[in-house]
Design a protein around this motif. Structure first.
Motif, PDB file in Angstrom:
ATOM      1  N   SER A   1      -0.563  -3.330  -4.870  1.00 30.91           N
ATOM      2  CA  SER A   1      -0.340  -4.705  -5.323  1.00 30.91           C
ATOM      3  C   SER A   1      -0.970  -5.273  -3.713  1.00 30.91           C
ATOM      4  O   SER A   1      -0.245  -5.404  -3.423  1.00 30.91           O
ATOM      5  N   CYS A   2      -0.951  -6.853  -4.403  1.00 26.70           N
ATOM      6  CA  CYS A   2      -0.863  -8.173  -3.575  1.00 26.70           C
ATOM      7  C   CYS A   2      -0.416  -9.439  -3.855  1.00 26.70           C
ATOM      8  O   CYS A   2      -0.801 -10.031  -5.247  1.00 26.70           O
ATOM      9  N   ILE A   3      -0.343 -10.426  -3.674  1.00 24.54           N
ATOM     10  CA  ILE A   3      -0.086 -11.588  -3.807  1.00 24.54           C
ATOM     11  C   ILE A   3      -0.445 -12.884  -3.227  1.00 24.54           C
ATOM     12  O   ILE A   3      -0.527 -12.570  -1.475  1.00 24.54           O
ATOM     13  N   SER A   4      -0.810 -13.164  -3.174  1.00 18.69           N
ATOM     14  CA  SER A   4      -1.527 -14.911  -2.487  1.00 18.69           C
ATOM     15  C   SER A   4      -1.166 -15.773  -1.726  1.00 18.69           C
ATOM     16  O   SER A   4       0.899 -15.047  -2.096  1.00 18.69           O
ATOM     17  N   SER A   5      -1.255 -16.187  -0.717  1.00 22.17           N
ATOM     18  CA  SER A   5      -0.244 -17.070  -0.251  1.00 22.17           C
ATOM     19  C   SER A   5      -0.591 -18.208  -1.006  1.00 22.17           C
ATOM     20  O   SER A   5       0.586 -18.670  -0.510  1.00 22.17           O
ATOM     21  N   LYS A   6      -1.533 -18.747  -1.268  1.00 24.04           N
ATOM     22  CA  LYS A   6      -1.677 -20.337  -1.931  1.00 24.04           C
ATOM     23  C   LYS A   6      -1.024 -20.355  -3.284  1.00 24.04           C
ATOM     24  O   LYS A   6      -0.279 -21.073  -4.259  1.00 24.04           O
ATOM     25  N   ASP A   7      -1.500 -19.944  -4.380  1.00 21.63           N
ATOM     26  CA  ASP A   7      -0.963 -20.100  -5.817  1.00 21.63           C
ATOM     27  C   ASP A   7      -0.169 -18.919  -6.657  1.00 21.63           C
ATOM     28  O   ASP A   7       0.348 -19.125  -7.911  1.00 21.63           O
ATOM     29  N   GLY A   8       0.434 -17.911  -5.692  1.00 15.94           N
ATOM     30  CA  GLY A   8       0.672 -16.534  -6.077  1.00 15.94           C
ATOM     31  C   GLY A   8       0.242 -15.853  -7.120  1.00 15.94           C
ATOM     32  O   GLY A   8       1.191 -15.168  -7.627  1.00 15.94           O
ATOM     33  N   SER A   9      -1.166 -16.023  -7.136  1.00 17.27           N
ATOM     34  CA  SER A   9      -1.460 -15.369  -8.079  1.00 17.27           C
ATOM     35  C   SER A   9      -1.145 -13.584  -7.680  1.00 17.27           C
ATOM     36  O   SER A   9      -1.359 -13.142  -6.136  1.00 17.27           O
ATOM     37  N   THR A  10      -1.688 -12.469  -8.072  1.00 22.08           N
ATOM     38  CA  THR A  10      -1.111 -12.000  -8.393  1.00 22.08           C
ATOM     39  C   THR A  10      -2.257 -10.508  -8.341  1.00 22.08           C
ATOM     40  O   THR A  10      -3.220 -11.144  -9.681  1.00 22.08           O
ATOM     41  N   TYR A  11      -2.446  -9.552  -8.266  1.00 25.13           N
ATOM     42  CA  TYR A  11      -3.497  -7.649  -8.375  1.00 25.13           C
ATOM     43  C   TYR A  11      -2.037  -7.084  -8.442  1.00 25.13           C
ATOM     44  O   TYR A  11      -1.460  -6.689  -7.318  1.00 25.13           O
ATOM     45  N   TYR A  12      -3.311  -6.032  -9.184  1.00 24.80           N
ATOM     46  CA  TYR A  12      -2.050  -4.841  -9.243  1.00 24.80           C
ATOM     47  C   TYR A  12      -3.040  -3.544  -9.595  1.00 24.80           C
ATOM     48  O   TYR A  12      -3.938  -3.626 -10.409  1.00 24.80           O
ATOM     49  N   ALA A  13      -2.971  -2.345  -8.688  1.00 24.98           N
ATOM     50  CA  ALA A  13      -3.571  -1.033  -9.192  1.00 24.98           C
ATOM     51  C   ALA A  13      -3.389  -1.108 -10.302  1.00 24.98           C
ATOM     52  O   ALA A  13      -2.336  -0.842 -10.918  1.00 24.98           O
ATOM     53  N   ASP A  14      -4.201  -0.036 -11.166  1.00 26.79           N
ATOM     54  CA  ASP A  14      -4.622   0.541 -12.396  1.00 26.79           C
ATOM     55  C   ASP A  14      -3.265   0.918 -12.623  1.00 26.79           C
ATOM     56  O   ASP A  14      -2.625   1.420 -14.325  1.00 26.79           O
TER      57      ASP A  14
ATOM     58  N   PHE B   1       0.632  -1.089  -0.370  1.00 31.20           N
ATOM     59  CA  PHE B   1      -0.366  -0.150   0.223  1.00 31.20           C
ATOM     60  C   PHE B   1       0.418   1.623   0.250  1.00 31.20           C
ATOM     61  O   PHE B   1       2.376   1.422   0.381  1.00 31.20           O
ATOM     62  N   ARG B   2       0.704   2.518  -0.710  1.00 31.46           N
ATOM     63  CA  ARG B   2       1.445   3.862  -0.367  1.00 31.46           C
ATOM     64  C   ARG B   2       0.264   4.666  -0.239  1.00 31.46           C
ATOM     65  O   ARG B   2      -1.186   4.431   0.286  1.00 31.46           O
ATOM     66  N   GLN B   3       0.984   5.791   0.864  1.00 31.65           N
ATOM     67  CA  GLN B   3      -0.108   7.189   1.177  1.00 31.65           C
ATOM     68  C   GLN B   3       0.945   7.663   1.156  1.00 31.65           C
ATOM     69  O   GLN B   3       2.405   7.975   1.094  1.00 31.65           O
TER      70      GLN B   3
ATOM     71  N   ALA C   1       5.500   8.694  -2.189  1.00 27.71           N
ATOM     72  CA  ALA C   1       4.537   7.877  -0.856  1.00 27.71           C
ATOM     73  C   ALA C   1       5.034   7.230  -0.069  1.00 27.71           C
ATOM     74  O   ALA C   1       6.425   6.599  -0.656  1.00 27.71           O
ATOM     75  N   ILE C   2       4.716   7.379   1.059  1.00 30.31           N
ATOM     76  CA  ILE C   2       5.366   6.108   2.220  1.00 30.31           C
ATOM     77  C   ILE C   2       4.898   4.783   1.377  1.00 30.31           C
ATOM     78  O   ILE C   2       3.531   4.641   1.484  1.00 30.31           O
ATOM     79  N   TYR C   3       5.990   3.980   1.496  1.00 34.50           N
ATOM     80  CA  TYR C   3       4.734   2.564   0.791  1.00 34.50           C
ATOM     81  C   TYR C   3       5.144   1.292   1.711  1.00 34.50           C
ATOM     82  O   TYR C   3       5.976   1.415   2.914  1.00 34.50           O
ATOM     83  N   TYR C   4       4.057   1.170   2.344  1.00 36.93           N
ATOM     84  CA  TYR C   4       3.069  -0.078   3.410  1.00 36.93           C
ATOM     85  C   TYR C   4       3.597  -1.488   3.295  1.00 36.93           C
ATOM     86  O   TYR C   4       2.355  -1.608   2.002  1.00 36.93           O
ATOM     87  N   CYS C   5       3.850  -2.093   4.157  1.00 41.02           N
ATOM     88  CA  CYS C   5       3.643  -3.977   3.855  1.00 41.02           C
ATOM     89  C   CYS C   5       2.194  -4.263   4.191  1.00 41.02           C
ATOM     90  O   CYS C   5       2.729  -3.866   5.873  1.00 41.02           O
ATOM     91  N   ALA C   6       1.345  -5.401   4.563  1.00 44.00           N
ATOM     92  CA  ALA C   6       0.867  -5.882   4.870  1.00 44.00           C
ATOM     93  C   ALA C   6       0.580  -7.056   4.962  1.00 44.00           C
ATOM     94  O   ALA C   6       0.376  -7.585   3.508  1.00 44.00           O
ATOM     95  N   ALA C   7       0.216  -7.904   5.967  1.00 39.96           N
ATOM     96  CA  ALA C   7       0.153  -9.008   5.841  1.00 39.96           C
ATOM     97  C   ALA C   7      -1.985  -9.345   6.297  1.00 39.96           C
ATOM     98  O   ALA C   7      -2.022  -9.255   7.509  1.00 39.96           O
TER      99      ALA C   7
END
Length: 123
Positions: free
Chosen positions: A49-62, A37-39, A92-98
Motif C-alpha cells: 500500500s502507499c499514500i501520497s504526500s499531497k492529497d493523501g490518496s491511497t493505493y492498495y495491492a489487490d 512493502f513486504r517480503q 512477511a517482513i514489512y518495510y516502509c519506504a519514502a
C-alpha cells in the motif's frame, strides 16, 4: 540522517489484526509519499500500500484491498498500516519506504527504506 523505523509487528492468529507504524525523520516528511512493502521467505519484495504526500490518496495491492488501511499523520511524521482479517499468507517482513516522486508501488521510486518489522500470522 534519514531514518524510517517500523514498529507494531508480531505474532497473531488468522483473522486477527495488527497496526504497523512507520516513524520518519531526517527529511521533509510532507513532501514524500510513503509505501509499505513486504517480503516473505523465498519471495521477492512486493508492494502492499502507499499514500501520497499531497492529497493523501491511497493505493492498495489487490491481495490486501478491503483488509488493510493506510493513513498518515504529518504532524507526527508517522504512517500507519492497519491490518485486519489477517491471513497466514500475510506473513512477511514489512518495510516502509519514502519516495519523493512515488505515486505507485514501484520500488524504484522509493528513496529511503526502513529495516522492517516481522509479521507472523498463524493458522
Amino acid at each position: 540522517e534519514v531514518q524510517l523505523v517500523e514498529s507494531g509487528g508480531g505474532l497473531v492468529q488468522a483473522g486477527g489484526s495488527l497496526r504497523l507504524s512507520c516513524a520518519a525523520s531526517g527529511f521533509t516528511f510532507d513532501d514524500y509519499a510513503i509505501g509499505w512493502f513486504r517480503q516473505a521467505p523465498g519471495k521477492e519484495r512486493e508492494g502492499v500500500s502507499c499514500i501520497s504526500s499531497k492529497d493523501g490518496s491511497t493505493y492498495y495491492a489487490d491481495s490486501v484491498k478491503g483488509r488493510f488501511t493506510i493513513s498518515r499523520d504529518n504532524a507526527k511524521n508517522t504512517v500507519f498500516l492497519q491490518m485486519n482479517s489477517l491471513k497466514p499468507e500475510d506473513t512477511a517482513i514489512y518495510y516502509c519506504a519514502a519516495g519523493y516522486e512515488a505515486g505507485t508501488l514501484s520500488r524504484a521510486l522509493y528513496d529511503y527504506w526502513g529495516q522492517g518489522t516481522q509479521v507472523t500470522v498463524s493458522s
